[in-house]
Design a protein around this motif. Structure first.
Motif, PDB file in Angstrom:
ATOM      1  N   HIS A 206       0.786  -1.569  -0.024  1.00 19.98           N
ATOM      2  CA  HIS A 206      -0.209   0.019  -0.471  1.00 19.98           C
ATOM      3  C   HIS A 206       0.531   0.988  -0.264  1.00 19.98           C
ATOM      4  O   HIS A 206       1.045   2.009  -0.184  1.00 19.98           O
ATOM      5  CB  HIS A 206      -0.709  -0.315   1.239  1.00 19.98           C
ATOM      6  N   ALA A 207       2.196   0.944   0.568  1.00 19.57           N
ATOM      7  CA  ALA A 207       2.584   2.438   0.998  1.00 19.57           C
ATOM      8  C   ALA A 207       3.491   2.490  -0.668  1.00 19.57           C
ATOM      9  O   ALA A 207       3.851   3.459  -0.845  1.00 19.57           O
ATOM     10  CB  ALA A 207       3.722   2.047   1.738  1.00 19.57           C
ATOM     11  N   THR A 208       3.540   1.623  -1.151  1.00 14.65           N
ATOM     12  CA  THR A 208       4.161   1.403  -2.814  1.00 14.65           C
ATOM     13  C   THR A 208       2.902   1.702  -3.818  1.00 14.65           C
ATOM     14  O   THR A 208       3.528   2.935  -4.537  1.00 14.65           O
ATOM     15  CB  THR A 208       4.759   0.239  -3.235  1.00 14.65           C
ATOM     16  N   VAL A 209       2.071   1.660  -3.767  1.00 16.12           N
ATOM     17  CA  VAL A 209       1.563   2.219  -4.370  1.00 16.12           C
ATOM     18  C   VAL A 209       1.183   4.159  -4.777  1.00 16.12           C
ATOM     19  O   VAL A 209       1.167   4.708  -4.517  1.00 16.12           O
ATOM     20  CB  VAL A 209      -0.191   2.032  -3.776  1.00 16.12           C
ATOM     21  N   GLU A 210       0.830   4.492  -2.348  1.00 15.06           N
ATOM     22  CA  GLU A 210       0.858   5.806  -2.719  1.00 15.06           C
ATOM     23  C   GLU A 210       2.239   6.441  -3.468  1.00 15.06           C
ATOM     24  O   GLU A 210       1.429   7.617  -3.695  1.00 15.06           O
ATOM     25  CB  GLU A 210       0.555   6.201  -0.982  1.00 15.06           C
ATOM     26  N   LEU A 211       2.910   5.861  -3.100  1.00 16.32           N
ATOM     27  CA  LEU A 211       4.222   6.307  -3.733  1.00 16.32           C
ATOM     28  C   LEU A 211       3.882   6.782  -5.425  1.00 16.32           C
ATOM     29  O   LEU A 211       4.671   8.122  -5.949  1.00 16.32           O
ATOM     30  CB  LEU A 211       5.302   5.749  -3.372  1.00 16.32           C
ATOM     31  N   LEU A 212       3.668   5.995  -5.697  1.00 15.19           N
ATOM     32  CA  LEU A 212       3.503   6.149  -7.058  1.00 15.19           C
ATOM     33  C   LEU A 212       2.358   7.388  -7.591  1.00 15.19           C
ATOM     34  O   LEU A 212       2.703   7.987  -8.851  1.00 15.19           O
ATOM     35  CB  LEU A 212       3.141   4.641  -7.635  1.00 15.19           C
ATOM     36  N   PHE A 213       1.510   7.762  -6.737  1.00 17.27           N
ATOM     37  CA  PHE A 213       0.522   8.676  -6.621  1.00 17.27           C
ATOM     38  C   PHE A 213       1.669   9.283  -6.520  1.00 17.27           C
ATOM     39  O   PHE A 213       1.087  11.571  -7.161  1.00 17.27           O
ATOM     40  CB  PHE A 213      -0.195   8.658  -6.113  1.00 17.27           C
ATOM     41  N   ASP A 214       2.653  10.054  -5.552  1.00 20.37           N
ATOM     42  CA  ASP A 214       2.891  10.934  -5.263  1.00 20.37           C
ATOM     43  C   ASP A 214       4.683  11.141  -5.946  1.00 20.37           C
ATOM     44  O   ASP A 214       4.987  12.773  -5.621  1.00 20.37           O
ATOM     45  CB  ASP A 214       3.764  10.917  -3.830  1.00 20.37           C
ATOM     46  N   GLU A 215       5.070  10.359  -6.353  1.00 19.39           N
ATOM     47  CA  GLU A 215       6.516  10.889  -7.429  1.00 19.39           C
ATOM     48  C   GLU A 215       6.253  10.369  -8.205  1.00 19.39           C
ATOM     49  O   GLU A 215       5.704   9.505  -9.017  1.00 19.39           O
ATOM     50  CB  GLU A 215       7.195  10.161  -7.018  1.00 19.39           C
ATOM     51  N   THR A 216       6.852  11.363  -9.666  1.00 16.98           N
ATOM     52  CA  THR A 216       6.619  10.359 -11.157  1.00 16.98           C
ATOM     53  C   THR A 216       7.860   9.525 -11.026  1.00 16.98           C
ATOM     54  O   THR A 216       9.061   9.519 -11.474  1.00 16.98           O
ATOM     55  CB  THR A 216       6.756  12.128 -11.925  1.00 16.98           C
TER      56      THR A 216
ATOM     57  N   LYS B 258       6.436   0.214 -13.732  1.00 14.30           N
ATOM     58  CA  LYS B 258       6.662  -0.865 -13.512  1.00 14.30           C
ATOM     59  C   LYS B 258       8.038  -1.427 -12.941  1.00 14.30           C
ATOM     60  O   LYS B 258       8.256  -2.468 -11.933  1.00 14.30           O
ATOM     61  CB  LYS B 258       6.775  -1.796 -14.871  1.00 14.30           C
ATOM     62  N   ARG B 259       8.947  -0.351 -13.113  1.00 15.55           N
ATOM     63  CA  ARG B 259      10.090  -0.837 -12.384  1.00 15.55           C
ATOM     64  C   ARG B 259       9.714  -0.966 -10.361  1.00 15.55           C
ATOM     65  O   ARG B 259      10.501  -1.311 -10.168  1.00 15.55           O
ATOM     66  CB  ARG B 259      11.294   0.380 -12.387  1.00 15.55           C
ATOM     67  N   VAL B 260       9.506   0.484  -9.915  1.00 12.39           N
ATOM     68  CA  VAL B 260       8.918   0.580  -8.380  1.00 12.39           C
ATOM     69  C   VAL B 260       8.046  -0.761  -8.032  1.00 12.39           C
ATOM     70  O   VAL B 260       8.493  -1.272  -7.175  1.00 12.39           O
ATOM     71  CB  VAL B 260       8.625   1.759  -8.230  1.00 12.39           C
ATOM     72  N   CYS B 261       7.318  -1.208  -9.045  1.00 13.36           N
ATOM     73  CA  CYS B 261       6.560  -3.102  -8.339  1.00 13.36           C
ATOM     74  C   CYS B 261       7.585  -3.318  -8.544  1.00 13.36           C
ATOM     75  O   CYS B 261       7.427  -4.752  -7.632  1.00 13.36           O
ATOM     76  CB  CYS B 261       5.713  -2.582  -8.878  1.00 13.36           C
ATOM     77  N   ALA B 262       8.445  -4.010  -9.446  1.00 11.23           N
ATOM     78  CA  ALA B 262       9.477  -5.107  -9.444  1.00 11.23           C
ATOM     79  C   ALA B 262      10.267  -5.205  -8.518  1.00 11.23           C
ATOM     80  O   ALA B 262      10.700  -5.853  -7.650  1.00 11.23           O
ATOM     81  CB  ALA B 262      10.379  -4.884 -10.575  1.00 11.23           C
ATOM     82  N   MET B 263      10.917  -3.965  -8.195  1.00 11.02           N
ATOM     83  CA  MET B 263      12.174  -3.617  -6.619  1.00 11.02           C
ATOM     84  C   MET B 263      11.259  -3.897  -5.051  1.00 11.02           C
ATOM     85  O   MET B 263      11.752  -4.784  -4.608  1.00 11.02           O
ATOM     86  CB  MET B 263      12.297  -2.302  -6.752  1.00 11.02           C
TER      87      MET B 263
END
Length: 225
Positions: free
Chosen positions: A187-197, A201-206
């Motif tokens: 859930h923190a990752t999902v929020e991050l993707l809305f906050d930052e450009t 796919k890369r972020v989710c894989a990491m």
């Protein structure tokens, strides 16, 4: 069956703030109820959390305040229902991607599925009207905090049972912690993707690689002599 330790429920005052006054029983009432929620999400996108008000929702929905107050006492009750619905959509994706068979498979398979789960959760949130703002409200508004946490804990308990079956020799308390952190990281990752450009796919894989890599460190329960 191992479960997370119970947490205190929200205060009576907090629960009263979020309590709906009435649920629709007839089609016309259901249409009005849904129109209110749609207007809330649209207004939330336009003005944000702080400026959201029942008066603005009524104006957009073409309703009088008494018509809205039949179902919702305030804007927090509106946000609570929107939050619960969004979390249900997100949680449905977990069962789609994470299964007992997958946990028994290879780390590479699990890592790929975990990355797709996080990405899918992001996409579902993005496709939901007001999804980003609803997420922000669940974290930023104290009276709504339990809506998010209760949902995360339910998911954690469900995933814990899968982990216990996949790692029968591991300490259940350790597995409980792994499950809880994993849910929060998603859930923190999902929020991050809305906050930052960032590249989703890369972020989710990491993040998936981080979560799955820890499973290799789970060992059997240490027995005291």
């Amino acid at each position: 069956m191992t479960k997370l330790k119970p947490h205190p429920s929200p205060s009576a005052a907090g629960a009263e703030v979020l309590e709906q006054k009435k649920l629709p029983a007839q089609q016309r009432a259901t249409e009005t109820y849904e129109r209110i929620l749609t207007a809330t999400a649209e207004t939330l996108c336009d003005v944000g959390i702080e400026r959201l008000s029942t008066n603005l929702v009524c104006e957009r929905a073409g309703l009088t305040p008494p018509a809205l107050y039949r179902y919702f006492p305030n804007k927090y009750a509106l946000l609570s229902v929107l939050g619960e619905r969004l979390l249900e959509k997100q949680n449905e994706r977990i069962d789609h991607w994470i299964t007992q068979e997958l946990l028994a498979g290879t780390p590479a398979q699990l890592e790929l599925a975990m990355a797709e789960l996080i990405l899918d959760t992001y996409r579902v949130t993005h496709a939901t009207l007001g999804g980003m703002w609803i997420l922000k409200a669940l974290r930023a508004v104290p009276v709504l905090e339990h809506v998010r946490l209760d949902s995360h804990r339910r998911v954690t308990n469900a995933q814990l049972q899968l982990l216990i079956a996949a790692f029968p020799l591991a300490d259940p308390e350790v597995l409980s912690t792994v499950a809880r952190i994993g849910v929060e990281m998603i859930h923190a990752t999902v929020e991050l993707l809305f906050d930052e450009t960032l590249d989703p796919k890369r972020v989710c894989a990491m993040v998936a690689a981080m979560i799955v890599s820890h499973l290799d460190r789970i060992g059997p329960v240490e027995k005291n002599d």
